[in-house]
Design a protein around this motif. Structure first.
Motif, PDB file in Angstrom:
ATOM      1  N   LEU A 100      11.241 -22.816  -9.748  1.00 39.33           N
ATOM      2  CA  LEU A 100      11.802 -24.168  -9.705  1.00 39.33           C
ATOM      3  C   LEU A 100      11.044 -25.121 -10.612  1.00 39.33           C
ATOM      4  O   LEU A 100      11.652 -25.980 -11.271  1.00 39.33           O
ATOM      5  CB  LEU A 100      11.784 -24.709  -8.274  1.00 39.33           C
ATOM      6  N   GLN A 101       9.726 -24.999 -10.658  1.00 38.46           N
ATOM      7  CA  GLN A 101       8.933 -25.862 -11.528  1.00 38.46           C
ATOM      8  C   GLN A 101       9.301 -25.639 -12.991  1.00 38.46           C
ATOM      9  O   GLN A 101       9.422 -26.594 -13.760  1.00 38.46           O
ATOM     10  CB  GLN A 101       7.436 -25.633 -11.307  1.00 38.46           C
ATOM     11  N   LYS A 102       9.476 -24.378 -13.385  1.00 35.64           N
ATOM     12  CA  LYS A 102       9.884 -24.071 -14.758  1.00 35.64           C
ATOM     13  C   LYS A 102      11.242 -24.686 -15.078  1.00 35.64           C
ATOM     14  O   LYS A 102      11.438 -25.283 -16.135  1.00 35.64           O
ATOM     15  CB  LYS A 102       9.953 -22.556 -14.973  1.00 35.64           C
ATOM     16  N   ILE A 103      12.166 -24.534 -14.139  1.00 33.97           N
ATOM     17  CA  ILE A 103      13.518 -25.057 -14.344  1.00 33.97           C
ATOM     18  C   ILE A 103      13.495 -26.578 -14.416  1.00 33.97           C
ATOM     19  O   ILE A 103      14.082 -27.173 -15.324  1.00 33.97           O
ATOM     20  CB  ILE A 103      14.464 -24.549 -13.236  1.00 33.97           C
ATOM     21  N   TYR A 119      21.453 -30.137  -8.351  1.00 34.38           N
ATOM     22  CA  TYR A 119      21.962 -29.404  -9.503  1.00 34.38           C
ATOM     23  C   TYR A 119      23.116 -28.504  -9.072  1.00 34.38           C
ATOM     24  O   TYR A 119      23.182 -28.061  -7.936  1.00 34.38           O
ATOM     25  CB  TYR A 119      20.875 -28.521 -10.128  1.00 34.38           C
ATOM     26  N   THR A 120      24.005 -28.212 -10.022  1.00 39.59           N
ATOM     27  CA  THR A 120      25.028 -27.197  -9.820  1.00 39.59           C
ATOM     28  C   THR A 120      24.544 -25.961 -10.551  1.00 39.59           C
ATOM     29  O   THR A 120      24.257 -26.028 -11.745  1.00 39.59           O
ATOM     30  CB  THR A 120      26.375 -27.653 -10.400  1.00 39.59           C
ATOM     31  N   ALA A 121      24.435 -24.848  -9.856  1.00 39.25           N
ATOM     32  CA  ALA A 121      23.868 -23.642 -10.459  1.00 39.25           C
ATOM     33  C   ALA A 121      24.796 -22.455 -10.277  1.00 39.25           C
ATOM     34  O   ALA A 121      25.377 -22.277  -9.206  1.00 39.25           O
ATOM     35  CB  ALA A 121      22.508 -23.344  -9.844  1.00 39.25           C
ATOM     36  N   ASN A 122      24.935 -21.673 -11.339  1.00 34.32           N
ATOM     37  CA  ASN A 122      25.703 -20.430 -11.307  1.00 34.32           C
ATOM     38  C   ASN A 122      24.792 -19.296 -11.726  1.00 34.32           C
ATOM     39  O   ASN A 122      24.040 -19.427 -12.695  1.00 34.32           O
ATOM     40  CB  ASN A 122      26.894 -20.501 -12.265  1.00 34.32           C
ATOM     41  N   LEU A 180      16.922 -19.450  -4.161  1.00 29.88           N
ATOM     42  CA  LEU A 180      16.714 -20.275  -5.351  1.00 29.88           C
ATOM     43  C   LEU A 180      17.935 -21.144  -5.621  1.00 29.88           C
ATOM     44  O   LEU A 180      17.804 -22.342  -5.906  1.00 29.88           O
ATOM     45  CB  LEU A 180      16.412 -19.396  -6.564  1.00 29.88           C
ATOM     46  N   LEU A 181      19.122 -20.582  -5.496  1.00 34.89           N
ATOM     47  CA  LEU A 181      20.347 -21.360  -5.707  1.00 34.89           C
ATOM     48  C   LEU A 181      20.485 -22.466  -4.662  1.00 34.89           C
ATOM     49  O   LEU A 181      20.899 -23.584  -4.978  1.00 34.89           O
ATOM     50  CB  LEU A 181      21.571 -20.450  -5.683  1.00 34.89           C
ATOM     51  N   VAL A 182      20.099 -22.169  -3.422  1.00 33.73           N
ATOM     52  CA  VAL A 182      20.149 -23.179  -2.362  1.00 33.73           C
ATOM     53  C   VAL A 182      19.198 -24.324  -2.683  1.00 33.73           C
ATOM     54  O   VAL A 182      19.553 -25.499  -2.552  1.00 33.73           O
ATOM     55  CB  VAL A 182      19.819 -22.544  -0.993  1.00 33.73           C
ATOM     56  N   LYS A 183      17.985 -24.001  -3.132  1.00 35.09           N
ATOM     57  CA  LYS A 183      17.008 -25.038  -3.487  1.00 35.09           C
ATOM     58  C   LYS A 183      17.508 -25.894  -4.646  1.00 35.09           C
ATOM     59  O   LYS A 183      17.338 -27.114  -4.646  1.00 35.09           O
ATOM     60  CB  LYS A 183      15.665 -24.411  -3.869  1.00 35.09           C
TER      61      LYS A 183
END
Length: 110
Positions: A45-48, A89-92, A80-83
């Motif tokens: 998450l920090q990287k993202i 954010y919207t994540a796929n 990770l997607l939930v976080k």
């Protein structure tokens, strides 16, 4: 895991950075031990968030991330997607070629 209801004033003494609006009410808190999975998710998450911050500064509203399959194992993908969704954010997530995991993150600039 431990669950309790605590007065915001008492929690403010333990956590001085607690926002004022939370220190004036009763709060329900959950406490659990930090797991290795949680640490790995936070690192990713920090990287993202770092790269999203740079991209949003440039006016972008989308970023694509590539991870090796062993770096982002199957058990970490859904949390990770939930976080990411909790952060707004919207994540796929898609399976890429040669054992890569592709995550596309979208957001709205303010």
């Amino acid at each position: 895991m431990y669950r309790d209801v605590i007065d915001g004033e008492k929690l403010k003494k333990l956590l001085p950075d607690l926002p004022d609006d939370l220190s004036e009410i009763k709060l329900e808190i959950f406490v659990r031990a930090l797991s290795d999975e949680t640490v790995k998710i936070e690192d990713i998450l920090q990287k993202i968030k770092k790269r999203v911050g740079r991209s949003s500064y440039l006016g972008k509203e989308k970023e694509v991330f590539f991870f090796e399959e062993d770096e982002l194992i199957e058990d970490l993908r859904k949390p990770l997607l939930v976080k990411l969704k909790e952060l707004g954010y919207t994540a796929n997530l898609k399976e890429g070629a040669r054992g890569t995991v592709v995550i596309t993150v979208n957001w709205k600039n303010a």
